[in-house]
Design a protein around this motif. Structure first.
Motif, PDB file in Angstrom:
ATOM      1  N   TYR A   1       4.790   4.143  11.141  1.00 11.18           N
ATOM      2  CA  TYR A   1       4.232   3.571   9.906  1.00 11.18           C
ATOM      3  C   TYR A   1       2.708   3.476   9.977  1.00 11.18           C
TER       4      TYR A   1
ATOM      5  N   ARG B   1      11.376  -2.244   5.193  1.00 10.66           N
ATOM      6  CA  ARG B   1      10.539  -2.456   6.392  1.00 10.66           C
ATOM      7  C   ARG B   1      11.082  -3.614   7.230  1.00 10.66           C
TER       8      ARG B   1
ATOM      9  N   TRP C   1       8.008  10.860   5.352  1.00  3.67           N
ATOM     10  CA  TRP C   1       9.091   9.885   5.490  1.00  3.67           C
ATOM     11  C   TRP C   1      10.416  10.581   5.795  1.00  3.67           C
TER      12      TRP C   1
END
Length: 419
Positions: free
Chosen positions: A33, A109, A170
């Motif tokens: 991330y 997340r 992603w």
């Protein structure tokens, strides 16, 4: 590597499975991330402050996962809990492949962090009983080198994927998680509790066996000290773990290319750190090795706040990168030095990991707020990190003196420094 060849084939497969869990749970779910942050800001998926808070959400999820991991393992079994955590981590990447609202990304997340907490708390204690005692530091290093491998993957592969599209980055990371999950799915050790047989009562009809009552003991004060050290180290690592790429590329205006290079060097350090520090722990003792590591680390964490020298920044990235997974090996090894009983060790490891997660999550949000205030304030988080590393080093160095003053509690299997 000759040390690996002396391990049994089953043990090597278990270590591979553990390597995959740390790569998925922390190396990719958390650290990939950080490599995505500049692109998310530049492509206007989120404002800089929102991106920082999403990074902190992963750490909050890690706290939740570390706190609940033992409970989940008691209900599902270690292997099933680990499999579920890997699956959730993979899904969390695919769920974020398109721009959406903050409140869509936030729970994913959180879930990615929760899966990381499960994987870190459960994987190593599940695998280490299969490893010879003299090789456990080395084995832990191999398991946690998955963290560094994930950082290197994110630092090299993510820029390539970003050249096509942020969404593809992603998806690509999710695909890697799926491959790793499939390669380790059947290699995780079976739960030993499932093989325990009930006592034979047919031959003793007049005696009713008493079911042992398992009481949950409060952690010994020395375990609290180890946990406090671990929490302070967590605080010292947050600025590099969460903000390093954005800090070097945007705040220091060194460019996205240097930010990616810095992150790759950070990953190389994380790849080398756990094996090197684990072997040093096997040889010199885990507390002694931890003290030396923190002595260096308290200087390295401050360097980003002191200037824009690219060489020093890369050195800082490498050393702190080595600390991130290396400290996990050292703390777990230190617990094995202190505690003989396996159940007590598992409880102590879960407890100290929870304290680590609390320090990490709380200061991730504090530092995210400070970081969002402007460049001057952004420098300060690295200075605060240096103070935290110094406090952890002093506490680790003074641990024998602290331990000698504490009388052991009834039922606690804690070794003293003299032993």
């Amino acid at each position: 590597m000759p040390s690996v060849s002396r391990l049994s084939s089953d043990t090597r497969l278990y270590i591979w499975a553990g390597f995959c869990t740390s790569l998925i749970g922390v190396g990719l779910s958390r650290f990939a991330y950080s490599a995505l942050i500049p692109a998310m800001i530049h492509q206007q998926w989120f404002l800089a402050g929102s991106v920082a808070y999403l990074g902190a959400a992963n750490l909050a999820g890690y706290l939740l996962g570390a706190s609940c991991a033992r409970l989940a393992a008691a209900k599902l079994g270690n292997r099933s809990a680990l499999r579920l955590a890997m699956l959730v981590a993979a899904i969390s990447f695919f769920a974020c492949w398109q721009p959406a609202s903050f409140w869509w990304f936030f729970p994913w997340r959180i879930l990615s962090g929760l899966s990381g907490g499960f994987l870190i708390v459960l994987a190593a204690p599940t695998i280490l009983p299969s490893v010879p005692v003299a090789k456990r530091g080395f084995a832990m290093g191999l398991i946690f080198s998955g963290v560094g491998t994930g950082i290197i993957i994110s630092g090299t592969l993510v820029p390539i994927l970003l050249a096509h599209d942020l969404g593809w980055a992603w998806i690509g990371l999710g695909g890697i998680c799926v491959v790793l999950m499939m390669s380790s799915w059947f290699l995780l050790p079976a739960d030993t509790s499932a093989h325990k047989t009930a006592p034979d009562t047919a031959s003793t009809p007049h005696k009713v066996p008493q079911k042992p009552v398992k009481t949950r003991k409060l952690p010994h004060i020395t375990v609290w000290v180890v946990g406090l050290v671990y929490a302070l180290v967590a605080i010292s690592l947050v600025p590099h773990m969460v903000f390093l790429v954005d800090y070097t590329s945007r705040i220091l205006a060194l460019g996205d290319g240097f930010g990616s290079m810095c992150w790759t060097i950070f990953g190389i350090g994380a790849l080398c750190g756990p094996v090197t520090l684990g072997k040093l722990g096997d040889r010199f003792g885990f507390r002694v090795t931890l003290t030396g590591m923190l002595l260096v680390d308290m200087v390295m964490t401050v360097i980003p706040a002191r200037g824009e020298n690219p060489v020093l920044l890369l050195v800082s990235a490498f050393v702190v990168g080595a600390t991130v997974p290396g400290v996990v090996s050292l703390i777990l090894g230190w617990i094995h030095e202190l505690i003989d009983d396996a159940d007590d060790r598992h409880q102590a490891w879960s407890f100290t990991t929870t304290l680590f997660s609390i320090g990490q999550a709380a200061f991730a949000y504090i530092f995210a707020w400070v970081f969002s205030q402007g460049p001057t304030q952004a420098h300060q988080i690295y200075i605060l990190a240096g103070f935290a590393a110094a406090a952890a080093m002093i506490l680790t160095f003074c641990f024998p003196a602290i331990q000698r003053r504490m009388s052991p509690l009834p039922g606690q299997n804690i070794k003293t420094a003299a032993e």
